[in-house]
Enzyme design. Structure first.
Site, short mmCIF file in Angstrom:
data_model
loop_
_atom_site.label_atom_id
_atom_site.label_comp_id
_atom_site.label_asym_id
_atom_site.label_seq_id
_atom_site.Cartn_x
_atom_site.Cartn_y
_atom_site.Cartn_z
N VAL A 1 0.83 -1.21 0.00
CA VAL A 1 0.00 0.00 0.00
C VAL A 1 0.86 1.26 0.00
CG1 VAL A 1 -1.65 1.34 1.37
CG2 VAL A 1 -2.00 -1.09 1.01
N CYS B 1 -5.97 -9.43 3.11
CA CYS B 1 -6.92 -8.60 3.86
C CYS B 1 -8.30 -9.17 4.12
CB CYS B 1 -7.03 -7.25 3.19
SG CYS B 1 -5.49 -6.34 3.34
#
Ligand code: NAD
Ligand code: UGA
Length: 469
Positions: free
Chosen positions: A12, A272
């Protein structure tokens, strides 16, 4: 010049900051990490993550207004806006083990910010965190504040791996949550100004802190729920003769439901979905909402069921034993266009087949042998702890070989399991593969990417998810 520092140079932090630097040439962006090897890679020709389009973005900005550094404290001290994009894996021990988010990395980043800061800062939660984390962070920061004013914002990231750059260029929305005080609103505006350089105003949503934090967990739960819903239907399709692709298409044509994210598969993976749903479940339980917790838990249970079902189908089809049979595994990453293997369904499927004593020959265009061996020997939930923090595994699984070619993997195999939807697997010469395999030759398509009818014409016995045999 506004200075941004991002703590955490992972999947990210790296791409997100590279895109901010590209779109905002007047902002200096420094991405810092405690991992020397990761930062070295970000500064090299061979970036630490594979992501289409990323190389070009980094090449354009690196050294101009984008920098990667291990000098965490210096750059945090100098920044106006500090993004925190560290990993927030599932706790493996102690209270909430197996469910709650492990905020160790987060807390150490927050304490470091408090220690080194000498000027006011906006601290942005980029990592996915439990609701109310901002409150905890505020406590840590203001406790040691030395008169410094901190504003905490929640700005969760919605990019998907494999399409990260496009997702960042054209986000469905950017979400910014902040305190509804004059100082909080000012901080929200400052971050909004950054995104406004390329994101249309109507796509930048502002909310209170808790809504932003919860929206991220909710979005991932909803997405994963769609996959578990279609996967649950795939089991029923197989039992009834319906075809899950046709059912998903017919269902998705309803504009209230929509077509996207309804591909039946061997199960969802990635770092995730499971972790964030477990986190959501834990938060519900802690808030005395067992029924809500139970509801979301089912999404994971169906996902586990789907992976087990796939393994059982392979073994049952191959006359109830795969002992000592060579099985080619095509694809190990959790989806195409990434080398990421965190929580990939391939781990559970391979472990299941190994449990039945199969010999595996694995090929994935982006995953190394080291990574595959590590994944097959490590414990559940260790996957989201960064590689460099894991002890290197001395053990390797002997029945596993990793090769660099699909034809090599399938040579003399009894079966082919397709576990990642890489485009190249659609274009393989399946006649050549068939000729070099043991007979009967099986194909188990965990991603529904091959033309089953054509393969049957060649002579394969084909199993596709949720389709008539
Ligand atoms: P990652 O493991 O790839 O990267 C995290 C990085 O943070 C690691 O390189 C680690 O060394 C570094 N780090 C940890 N503690 C540090 C510290 N105290 N100081 C400096 N560096 C530190 O993780 P990721 O996939 O980038 O995910 C980060 C967060 O973003 C997670 O909360 C995740 O849930 C969320 N998220 C991930 C994705 C995704 O596609 N991977 C998408 C949206 C949100
Ligand atoms: C997902 C979300 O899509 C992102 O919005 C979010 O930011 C991210 O999680 C995160 O928080 O980490 P990602 O996991 O990178 O992104 O990739 P997805 O495209 O969502 O795929 C997840 C898994 O679901 C993959 O294993 C994929 O193969 C599987 N999948 C996806 C299906 O089985 N069927 C589908 O229809 C879609």
């Amino acid at each position: 010049m506004v200075k941004i520092c991002c703590i955490g140079a992972g999947y990210v932090g790296g791409p997100t900051m590279a895109v901010i630097a590209l779109k905002c040439p007047k902002i200096e962006v420094v991405v810092v990490d405690i991992s020397v090897s990761r930062i070295t890679a970000w500064n090299s020709e061979q970036l630490p993550i594979y992501e289409p389009g990323l190389d070009d973005v980094v090449k354009e900005c690196r050294g101009r207004n984008l920098f990667f550094s291990t000098d965490v404290e210096k750059h945090v001290a100098e920044a106006d806006i500090v993004f925190v994009s560290v990993n927030t894996p599932t706790k493996t021990t102690g209270l909430g083990a197996g469910k709650a988010a492990d905020l160790t990395y987060w807390e150490s980043a927050a304490r470091m910010i408090a220690d080194v800061s000498k000027s006011d800062k906006i601290v942005v939660e980029k990592s996915t965190v439990p609701v109310k984390t901002a409150e905890a962070i505020e406590k840590i920061l203001t406790h040691n504040s030395k008169g410094i004013n901190y504003q905490i914002l929640s700005n969760p990231e919605f990019l998907a791996e494999g399409t990260a750059i496009q997702d960042l260029f054209h986000p469905d929305r950017v979400l910014i949550g902040g305190r509804e005080t004059p100082a909080g609103l000012k901080a929200v505006q400052a971050l909004k100004d950054v995104y406004a350089q390329w994101v249309p105003d109507e796509r930048i949503l502002t909310t209170n802190l808790w809504s932003a934090e919860l929206s991220k967990l909710a979005a991932n739960a909803f997405l994963a729920q769609r996959i578990s819903s279609v996967n649950a239907m795939s089991a029923l399709c197989e039992a009834t003769g319906a075809d899950v692709t046709q059912v998903a298409y017919a269902v998705g044509k309803d504009s209230r439901i929509g077509q996207k994210f309804l591909n039946a598969s061997v199960g969802f993976g990635g770092s995730c979905f499971q972790k964030d749903i477990l986190n959501l479940v834990y938060i519900c339980e802690c808030n005395g909402l067992p029924e809500v917790a139970e509801y979301w838990k089912q999404v994971i249970k169906v996902n586990d069921y789907q992976k087990n079902r796939f393994v059982n189908r392979v073994v049952a089809s191959m006359f109830n034993t795969v002992s000592n049979k060579k099985i080619a595994v095509l694809g190990f990453a959790f989806k195409k266009d990434t080398g990421d293997t965190r929580e990939t369904p391939a781990i559970d499927v391979c472990k299941g087949l190994l449990g039945d004593k199969a010999r595996l020959s694995i090929y994935d265009p982006q995953v190394t042998e080291d990574q595959i061996q590590r994944d097959l020997t490590m414990n559940k939930f260790d996957w989201d702890h960064p590689i460099h923090l894991q002890p290197t595994s001395p053990t390797t699984v002997k029945q596993v070989s990793v090769v660099w070619d699909a034809y090599e993997a399938t040579k003399d195999a009894h079966a082919v399991c397709i576990l990642t939807e890489w485009d190249e697997f659609k274009k393989l010469d399946y006649k050549r593969i068939f000729d070099n395999m043991q007979k009967p030759a099986f194909v188990f398509d965990g991603r529904n990417i091959v033309n089953a009818d054509e393969l049957r014409q060649i002579g394969f016995i084909v199993y596709s998810i949720g389709k008539p045999l």
